[in-house]
Write an enzyme that holds these catalytic residues in place. Sequence first.
Site, PDB file in Angstrom:
ATOM      1  N   HIS B  12      90.254  58.563  46.606  1.00 24.07           N
ATOM      2  CA  HIS B  12      88.794  58.381  46.683  1.00 24.07           C
ATOM      3  C   HIS B  12      88.188  59.136  47.876  1.00 24.07           C
ATOM      4  O   HIS B  12      87.292  58.622  48.530  1.00 24.07           O
ATOM      5  CB  HIS B  12      88.441  56.881  46.680  1.00 24.07           C
ATOM      6  CG  HIS B  12      89.076  56.067  47.778  1.00 24.07           C
ATOM      7  ND1 HIS B  12      89.552  54.794  47.590  1.00 24.07           N
ATOM      8  CD2 HIS B  12      89.309  56.353  49.082  1.00 24.07           C
ATOM      9  CE1 HIS B  12      90.048  54.335  48.727  1.00 24.07           C
ATOM     10  NE2 HIS B  12      89.894  55.259  49.650  1.00 24.07           N
ATOM     11  N   HIS B  59      85.762  51.321  54.370  1.00 23.11           N
ATOM     12  CA  HIS B  59      86.169  52.184  55.490  1.00 23.11           C
ATOM     13  C   HIS B  59      85.241  51.973  56.677  1.00 23.11           C
ATOM     14  O   HIS B  59      84.431  52.837  56.994  1.00 23.11           O
ATOM     15  CB  HIS B  59      86.128  53.650  55.087  1.00 23.11           C
ATOM     16  CG  HIS B  59      86.978  53.983  53.893  1.00 23.11           C
ATOM     17  ND1 HIS B  59      86.612  53.667  52.611  1.00 23.11           N
ATOM     18  CD2 HIS B  59      88.175  54.611  53.797  1.00 23.11           C
ATOM     19  CE1 HIS B  59      87.562  54.084  51.767  1.00 23.11           C
ATOM     20  NE2 HIS B  59      88.500  54.660  52.463  1.00 23.11           N
ATOM     21  N   HIS B 193      98.366  61.041  53.272  1.00 26.68           N
ATOM     22  CA  HIS B 193      97.476  61.729  54.207  1.00 26.68           C
ATOM     23  C   HIS B 193      97.534  61.091  55.590  1.00 26.68           C
ATOM     24  O   HIS B 193      97.685  59.886  55.729  1.00 26.68           O
ATOM     25  CB  HIS B 193      96.041  61.846  53.706  1.00 26.68           C
ATOM     26  CG  HIS B 193      95.298  60.568  53.384  1.00 26.68           C
ATOM     27  ND1 HIS B 193      95.767  59.592  52.544  1.00 26.68           N
ATOM     28  CD2 HIS B 193      94.063  60.137  53.780  1.00 26.68           C
ATOM     29  CE1 HIS B 193      94.873  58.622  52.421  1.00 26.68           C
ATOM     30  NE2 HIS B 193      93.814  58.911  53.181  1.00 26.68           N
ATOM     31  N   GLU B 240      97.135  53.349  51.745  1.00 32.59           N
ATOM     32  CA  GLU B 240      96.157  53.040  50.682  1.00 32.59           C
ATOM     33  C   GLU B 240      96.824  52.952  49.309  1.00 32.59           C
ATOM     34  O   GLU B 240      96.295  52.311  48.396  1.00 32.59           O
ATOM     35  CB  GLU B 240      95.063  54.118  50.622  1.00 32.59           C
ATOM     36  CG  GLU B 240      94.112  54.069  51.801  1.00 32.59           C
ATOM     37  CD  GLU B 240      92.997  55.112  51.706  1.00 32.59           C
ATOM     38  OE1 GLU B 240      92.018  54.956  52.430  1.00 32.59           O
ATOM     39  OE2 GLU B 240      93.096  56.077  50.911  1.00 32.59           O
TER      40      GLU B 240
END
Lengths: 131, 279
Positions: B12, B59, B193, B240
């Site tokens: 996302h 976030h 990431h 995530e």
Amino acid sequence: MMIFPEPMFWMGAITGGAYRRGFHLNMFCMSLNKAECREEFAADEAAYLQKFKMTDEQRQAVLDRNYLEMLKLGANVYYAFKVISHDRKPPQVMYGQMAMPPLSFEEFQEMMLNGGRSIDGNRSVKEQENG
Amino acid sequence: MARIVAGMGTSHVPGVGAAMDNGKTGEDYWVPLFKGFEPIREWHKNNVPDVNIVVFNDHATSYALDNYSTFTMGVAEEFKPADEGWGPRKVPMIQGHPELAWHIVENLILNEFDMAVTGDLDLDHGCSVPLSIAYDQPDAWPTPVIPLLVNVIQYPQPTALRCFKLGQAIRKAVESFPEDLTVGIWGTGGLSHQLGGERAGVVNPDFDTKFLDNLVDDPLANTRLSHTDFIREAGSEGIEMIMWNVMRGAMNEKVREVYRFYHIPVSATAYGAIILENE
């Protein structure tokens, strides 16, 4: 005993220790989600930072946009993101600045376009030190 | 009764939303990614469920260190796109499904999953970018959405196994809903990431590929990954991926992989997507 000790392999993870150390720094970053706070920060950054119970070191790191230092002082990257967004710069500027050795925006983009930084040698501090 | 019909996993990355909102999808950097979205959008056109449950994380947008729950379900009638620091995305309001959301919450809590509940929450790119990937730029989203937020930022996050079990409990709850509804479930975020710190830019295609393979054929293997495994192998933000386990836990033991797409880079991220249908 803390189950997640400090340092975790990599700074920026909000372990219990980073949570306590970085609480006010991160809450300052979070405040920039609000347009009125962004305006107030833009008008006088130093004065705005005084509203948060941060350390002087943390305030200086924000004023200097020294993102690596911010992380060392307890910030998490998703929170730091609010500051680079406030400056209307792409996040790769921040990622590159934190990288070791530091990379310009263009260099960071190029590294990613070439497949990113390899995991080999970067799984842990120990693995990194062993090259 | 209601039933889960399909699952999607997708990263996302906020840059995807920004590229669409600012008309940059034709730029060289973005073309391969949006080309890879075409089969996703085609599949979604032909497979619109009555409701989608979207599993994602906030976030530092609506939740922060002052109050961050492990699992939160949104039960509002509608949700606004959030101001994440550069003004809200100009995407449609997200309609909720309070009846099914409340039914799921009640069943989850009676089933020992102590959910936090919100009736007023602005949703960030974690939810709106997957909608944009699936449905492009419509005037209104084609389905109501039940947002399910997972803490993946503040240690300790829930375990990979707990997320899978939550998916199983959601499925059970959905199947006890009396109305005849089709339900999609999306696990979002990842893949590998590392955004912050000295090793910013780390990605790990081998780890991601294994995770995607296991997601299809051996989902329990992905429940055995520890916090340390994720931070070492997938970067700090790679954790995530536990949200994909919620989706997988809600699916049948046997699933059919309809589509898979993997692309580096999107910003500093390895992008991954998968569509699964129940066998």
